[in-house]
Design an enzyme around this catalytic site. Structure first.
Site, short mmCIF file in Angstrom:
data_model
loop_
_atom_site.label_atom_id
_atom_site.label_comp_id
_atom_site.label_asym_id
_atom_site.label_seq_id
_atom_site.Cartn_x
_atom_site.Cartn_y
_atom_site.Cartn_z
N LYS A 173 -1.13 1.06 0.02
CA LYS A 173 -2.72 -0.30 -0.50
C LYS A 173 -3.63 1.00 -0.24
CE LYS A 173 0.43 -4.47 0.39
NZ LYS A 173 1.73 -3.78 1.06
C1 LIG Z 1 2.44 -4.29 -0.04
C2 LIG Z 1 3.68 -3.23 0.41
C3 LIG Z 1 5.09 -3.49 -0.12
C4 LIG Z 1 5.42 -4.12 -1.11
O1 LIG Z 1 4.36 -3.77 -2.49
P1 LIG Z 1 4.04 -4.76 -3.92
O2 LIG Z 1 2.90 -4.20 -4.89
O3 LIG Z 1 3.23 -6.57 -3.64
O4 LIG Z 1 5.05 -4.97 -4.38
C5 LIG Z 1 6.35 -1.69 -0.08
N1 LIG Z 1 5.92 -1.62 1.62
C6 LIG Z 1 5.30 -1.57 2.32
C7 LIG Z 1 5.06 -0.82 3.33
C8 LIG Z 1 4.24 -2.68 1.62
O5 LIG Z 1 2.66 -2.70 2.41
#
Ligand SMILES: *Cc1c(COP(=O)(O)O)cnc(C)c1O
Length: 434
Positions: free
Chosen positions: A107
């Site tokens: 993210k």
């Molecule tokens: C947010 C997140 C996900 C999921 O991603 P999406 O875009 O919501 O499908 C998977 N793994 C981790 C570690 C995350 O922080």
């Protein structure tokens, strides 16, 4: 470029409006009116380009009409100051390590890009300050807080449930200071989310302040995630020439995989995708039955994927004209219980020496079970295993070293504002502090 709403009832928006508003006025998600294909020469030569060079090409297709070239290049290069290497785990299976950024999770890419794009619009338009409100159960808050740290003209308020976030997660957004305020709410994650939603709808607050969200519904957060799919392909073209590339994405709100689907529309030669779920298997069931049946989420080991009504499902539907047959051509599903996730982590460590985190484990296992002859698979390793240290160590019995970046957060001093879950208190607080 104009952005339309997936609900089709709101007027089209400019990029700036879409970024500042987050959600369209009819509660739909913004989609770019066109997805530009990239030229064949780009893909022919892609393995000779750097991550930043590749990303700039992709960013130009999305944002080049709205942001001048020099600024866009600066935003991209500044966002991607870390590598996302594809590391070979075993024959035909690679881990795309997206955890080399500031908070050790994927993210970071979207959060940093969004902060810089928003900063660009604030400066260019001379508009006043923008307040970013974000509710978090852990990972989103740290990525957003660190992504926006020190950006002029933006204040960030991170709301989190008191006592319900791990100490490692908490220190990543409570120790920053500057333009980041951590708000510790005496309630649950749902209470935090309700406070943020109420704030967005409150007339007094909206009259006084510019408020925006920073979750994966925001186009500036989710589109930049396409960058690393192109780079993954470039690395595979070099390491495993001639093979068909399959990308497996551990999915929760489906922002990450949707960015990959955009890449495919732009001509990126990814043969197919696998969306891997934990026990929150709403998408998996949709692929089986053709019916979308959201339900309350259940807690799992891979908690960032604990989503019962994936917010970006509307974008997947929009891309495929709501046709499940068309979706199935590009995406297959997988689903793993906590027990299966633990087995995958244990078995992978034992047979290959590679340490997975619980999210990446869902990706790895789906490739292990689903790859066909002639294919090479890349799973997105979405977070560093040290972020889930206690859980993972309990599974494998071996210790995980905490990277220096994470240790530095843990040495910081916690600063937070304690509030009740009453909206009146939060509103009063924002009136005085936003
Ligand atoms: C947010 C997140 C996900 C999921 O991603 P999406 O875009 O919501 O499908 C998977 N793994 C981790 C570690 C995350 O922080």
């Amino acid at each position: 470029m104009k952005y339309y709403s997936t609900n089709g009832k709101a007027a089209q928006a400019t990029l700036e409006e879409a970024v500042v508003k987050g959600l369209a006025s009819d509660k739909g998600l913004f989609m770019p009116e066109k997805i530009k294909a990239l030229p064949k020469e780009f893909f022919d030569n892609i393995e000779n380009l750097s991550f930043q060079e590749i990303a700039y090409k992709v960013a130009d297709a999305f944002f080049g009409e709205d942001v001048d070239a020099d600024s866009l290049k600066k935003i991209v290069y500044d966002t991607l100051s870390f590598d996302v290497p594809a590391v070979k785990v075993e024959d035909n299976i690679y881990s795309l390590e997206l955890f080399h950024g500031p908070t050790l999770a994927f993210k970071d890419v979207g959060a940093r890009f969004m902060s810089r794009l928003l900063g660009y619009f604030i400066k260019k338009e001379g508009a006043g300050e923008v307040n970013v409100l974000v509710a978090t159960s852990g990972d989103t808050g740290s990525a957003v807080a660190n992504g926006f740290l020190g950006v002029d003209g933006i204040k960030v308020f991170v709301l989190y449930p008191k006592g319900k976030v791990s100490p490692i997660q908490e220190c990543q957004f409570t120790t920053l200071g500057k333009n980041i305020t951590a708000v510790e709410v005496d309630g649950t994650f749902d209470d935090c989310q309700a406070l943020v939603k109420n704030a967005f709808m409150d007339a007094d607050l909206n009259a006084k302040f510019k408020l925006t969200s920073a979750n994966s519904i925001n186009v500036a957060r989710f589109l930049p995630q396409a960058f690393y799919y192109f780079y993954a392909y470039a690395q595979m073209k070099k390491a495993e020439p001639g093979k068909d590339v399959v990308v497996c994405v551990p999915s929760g709100n489906f922002g990450n995989i949707t960015a990959g689907l955009f890449g495919k529309r732009m001509g990126l030669p990814i043969k197919r995708f696998i969306a891997s779920n934990n026990s929150n298997d709403i998408f998996y069931n949709y692929l089986l039955s053709g019916k979308y049946e959201p339900r309350p989420s259940v807690a799992t080991l891979a908690n960032a994927m604990d989503v019962g009504d994936p917010s970006n499902f509307a974008r997947v539907m929009d891309l495929y004209g709501k046709n499940v047959e068309a979706v199935r051509k590009d995406i297959s599903g997988a689903r793993y219980s906590d027990e299966q996730i633990a087995d995958a982590i244990r078995n992978c460590l034992k047979s290959t020496g590679y340490q997975l985190d619980p999210h990446g484990a869902c990706g790895y296992q789906a490739l292990k079970e689903g790859l066909k002859t002639g294919e090479v698979g890349v799973f997105l390793e979405t977070a560093h295993p040290a972020k889930f240290k206690e859980k993972v160590e309990a599974i494998t019995g071996s210790e995980i070293a905490i990277p220096e970046r994470l240790q530095a957060f843990m040495r910081g001093t916690k600063q937070s504002v304690e509030l009740s879950k009453q909206f009146a208190d939060f509103k009063d607080f924002l009136m005085k502090n936003a």
